[in-house]
Design an enzyme around this catalytic site. Structure first.
Site, PDB file in Angstrom:
ATOM      1  N   SER A 236     -22.956 -24.021  -1.918  1.00  0.00           N
ATOM      2  CA  SER A 236     -22.877 -25.450  -1.603  1.00  0.00           C
ATOM      3  C   SER A 236     -21.442 -25.859  -1.290  1.00  0.00           C
ATOM      4  O   SER A 236     -21.201 -26.663  -0.382  1.00  0.00           O
ATOM      5  CB  SER A 236     -23.425 -26.286  -2.760  1.00  0.00           C
ATOM      6  OG  SER A 236     -24.824 -26.106  -2.903  1.00  0.00           O
ATOM      7  N   HIS A 271     -22.021 -32.518  -7.424  1.00  0.00           N
ATOM      8  CA  HIS A 271     -22.076 -32.442  -5.964  1.00  0.00           C
ATOM      9  C   HIS A 271     -21.502 -33.720  -5.345  1.00  0.00           C
ATOM     10  O   HIS A 271     -20.751 -33.664  -4.368  1.00  0.00           O
ATOM     11  CB  HIS A 271     -23.524 -32.240  -5.506  1.00  0.00           C
ATOM     12  CG  HIS A 271     -23.973 -30.816  -5.582  1.00  0.00           C
ATOM     13  ND1 HIS A 271     -24.394 -30.113  -4.476  1.00  0.00           N
ATOM     14  CD2 HIS A 271     -24.051 -29.948  -6.616  1.00  0.00           C
ATOM     15  CE1 HIS A 271     -24.724 -28.875  -4.843  1.00  0.00           C
ATOM     16  NE2 HIS A 271     -24.533 -28.767  -6.136  1.00  0.00           N
ATOM     17  N   ARG A 274     -17.707 -34.042  -5.277  1.00  0.00           N
ATOM     18  CA  ARG A 274     -17.011 -33.158  -4.321  1.00  0.00           C
ATOM     19  C   ARG A 274     -17.012 -33.721  -2.905  1.00  0.00           C
ATOM     20  O   ARG A 274     -16.156 -33.375  -2.101  1.00  0.00           O
ATOM     21  CB  ARG A 274     -17.686 -31.784  -4.280  1.00  0.00           C
ATOM     22  CG  ARG A 274     -17.422 -30.883  -5.450  1.00  0.00           C
ATOM     23  CD  ARG A 274     -17.690 -29.441  -5.067  1.00  0.00           C
ATOM     24  NE  ARG A 274     -18.998 -29.250  -4.478  1.00  0.00           N
ATOM     25  CZ  ARG A 274     -20.042 -28.747  -5.113  1.00  0.00           C
ATOM     26  NH1 ARG A 274     -19.939 -28.414  -6.392  1.00  0.00           N
ATOM     27  NH2 ARG A 274     -21.192 -28.568  -4.495  1.00  0.00           N
ATOM     28  N   GLU A 283     -32.056 -38.934   0.108  1.00  0.00           N
ATOM     29  CA  GLU A 283     -32.864 -38.002  -0.685  1.00  0.00           C
ATOM     30  C   GLU A 283     -34.253 -37.926  -0.063  1.00  0.00           C
ATOM     31  O   GLU A 283     -35.037 -38.878  -0.149  1.00  0.00           O
ATOM     32  CB  GLU A 283     -32.947 -38.471  -2.139  1.00  0.00           C
ATOM     33  CG  GLU A 283     -31.607 -38.413  -2.854  1.00  0.00           C
ATOM     34  CD  GLU A 283     -31.695 -38.847  -4.303  1.00  0.00           C
ATOM     35  OE1 GLU A 283     -32.765 -39.364  -4.693  1.00  0.00           O
ATOM     36  OE2 GLU A 283     -30.706 -38.682  -5.033  1.00  0.00           O
ATOM     37  N   ASP A 301     -29.189 -29.694   1.674  1.00  0.00           N
ATOM     38  CA  ASP A 301     -29.029 -28.922   0.445  1.00  0.00           C
ATOM     39  C   ASP A 301     -30.178 -29.297  -0.507  1.00  0.00           C
ATOM     40  O   ASP A 301     -30.143 -30.353  -1.128  1.00  0.00           O
ATOM     41  CB  ASP A 301     -27.681 -29.245  -0.191  1.00  0.00           C
ATOM     42  CG  ASP A 301     -27.255 -28.231  -1.228  1.00  0.00           C
ATOM     43  OD1 ASP A 301     -28.051 -27.336  -1.546  1.00  0.00           O
ATOM     44  OD2 ASP A 301     -26.115 -28.352  -1.729  1.00  0.00           O
TER      45      ASP A 301
END
Length: 400
Positions: A236, A271, A274, A283, A301
């Site tokens: 990722s 996540h 970052r 989503e 992802d």
């Protein structure tokens, strides 16, 4: 306008003195770099660094014709003896423009982290942007932005600086982006070239002379990339890194929310922390409409969770439903997804788990999922220009 890179390294150079890290140990030959200093048409020196006069002499240049020396770092840098005949180094205030007798115009660009950037326009009208280490332009507005033929920037350390320039049109497909201020945070050699190529940038050895405005054959950024890896392999991080230099990325999280699962919530939070602040998140497992639309790059992802949802929908966990049509329905869903990937015009980076190399799952449903994920990865990867396998944080290029 000719630009000679007397050095291309971080302020401490590469390798750093007395640093035992692996990157410094392998920074040899053309991968060894002095602190970045740029000589423009023999008349303008951007950053005076130790050994700049010797570096110029080694590549057949002299600093005798320099009429202006400008500093970019947040500080004045290490104590450097100014060579005889060279003007005293100075700095242009943010927003102010300096006109040289040689016909060059230099405008100071404000930074978000200290230091000064310089936009240089040559007598021929070619435009160069030089940014200091660790800095990105502040206050860029699309209405006032000018496009540059060449950008010299800390691409490895501040990829978001390039994203900002692209967002307002200051850096386009034909802009020659050259990484400078290179430090030991990225291993030199093939790994550095691979990371820069993914951002549409390149690095050159110290002493290289470039002509601003001459198109260079920088590798095209792959439009579709599949990043594979095991648990906690860094897949990722690798996928996110590939899009850090591009604005307005849409992060497609296929896992959704899991009420009460604190471990999952912690993973999601890590996540999000970052990702650059400019990225948006959605989503969903409904990937086909997104692939069919025009828009910013997609970071998906991950495909593993998309497959879990698809197998849930067709009853794949029940042997009777699987044999009675579930398998056929899943194959059709995978075909629809891979067809959408084939026809998409968006930049796509997708993440998936690489499974099947270890212990055989103990249950029939586990073995079924393993097999179907292997098939999905193969079909998806066949539609991608680049496929990577991440092992222990190291990206191995399988295709592209």
């Amino acid at each position: 306008m000719e630009v000679t890179l007397l050095g291309t390294g971080a302020p401490a150079g590469l390798p750093r003195p007395d640093c035992p890290c692996a990157a410094c140990a392998t920074a040899l030959g053309p991968d060894a770099r002095a602190a970045t200093a740029v000589l423009v048409d023999g008349a303008l020196l951007l950053d005076l660094t130790p050994g700049a006069a010797f570096a110029a002499a080694r590549v057949g240049h002299s600093l005798g014709g320099v009429r202006q020396v400008l500093l970019s770092h947040p500080h004045d840098g290490p104590a450097v003896e100014v060579p005889a005949g060279l003007p005293q180094p100075g700095r242009v205030p943010d927003g102010r423009e300096l006109a040289l007798l040689t016909g060059h115009r230099v405008r100071a660009v404000a930074m978000d982290a200290g230091g000064t950037g310089y936009a240089v326009t040559g007598p021929d009208g070619q435009r160069l942007l030089y940014l200091p280490p660790g800095g990105a332009p502040a206050g860029l507005e699309e209405a006032r932005a000018e496009s540059y033929h060449m950008v010299l920037a800390d691409v490895a350390g501040r990829p978001d600086a390039l994203a900002r320039l692209r967002a307002v049109g200051s850096a386009g497909p034909t802009t020659d982006v050259v990484a400078v201020h290179l430090d030991h945070d990225v291993p030199p050699g093939p790994e550095l070239r691979r990371r820069l190529a993914a951002a549409g940038a390149r690095a050159v050895p110290d002493g290289t002379t470039l002509t601003v405005g001459v198109y260079e054959d920088v590798p095209d950024v792959p439009r579709r990339t599949l990043v594979l890896g095991g648990a906690r392999s860094g897949k990722s991080v690798e996928a996110e890194r590939r899009l850090e230099s591009f604005p307005d990325v849409l992060y497609v999280a296929t896992g959704g929310t899991r009420g009460g699962d604190t471990e999952w919530a912690a993973r999601v939070a890590a996540h999000r922390e970052r990702r650059p602040g400019s990225w948006r998140t959605t989503e969903t497992t409904d990937l086909i409409p997104l692939l069919g639309q025009d828009g910013p790059p997609l970071l998906i992802d991950c495909l593993s969770l998309w497959l879990t949802d698809a197998m849930d929908a067709v009853g794949a966990w029940d042997d009777a439903e699987w044999a009675g049509g579930g398998e056929k329905l899943l194959r059709e869903r995978v075909r629809e997804l891979t067809s959408a990937v084939r026809s998409t015009r968006r930049t796509v980076v997708a993440v998936s788990n690489e499974v099947g190399s270890g212990i055989v799952p103990a249950t029939a449903s586990g073995r079924r999922y393993r097999d179907e994920l292997g098939r999905l990865n193969s079909a998806f990867g066949a539609e991608c220009e680049q496929v990577l396998l991440v092992v222990a944080g190291q990206a191995l290029v399988l295709r592209g």
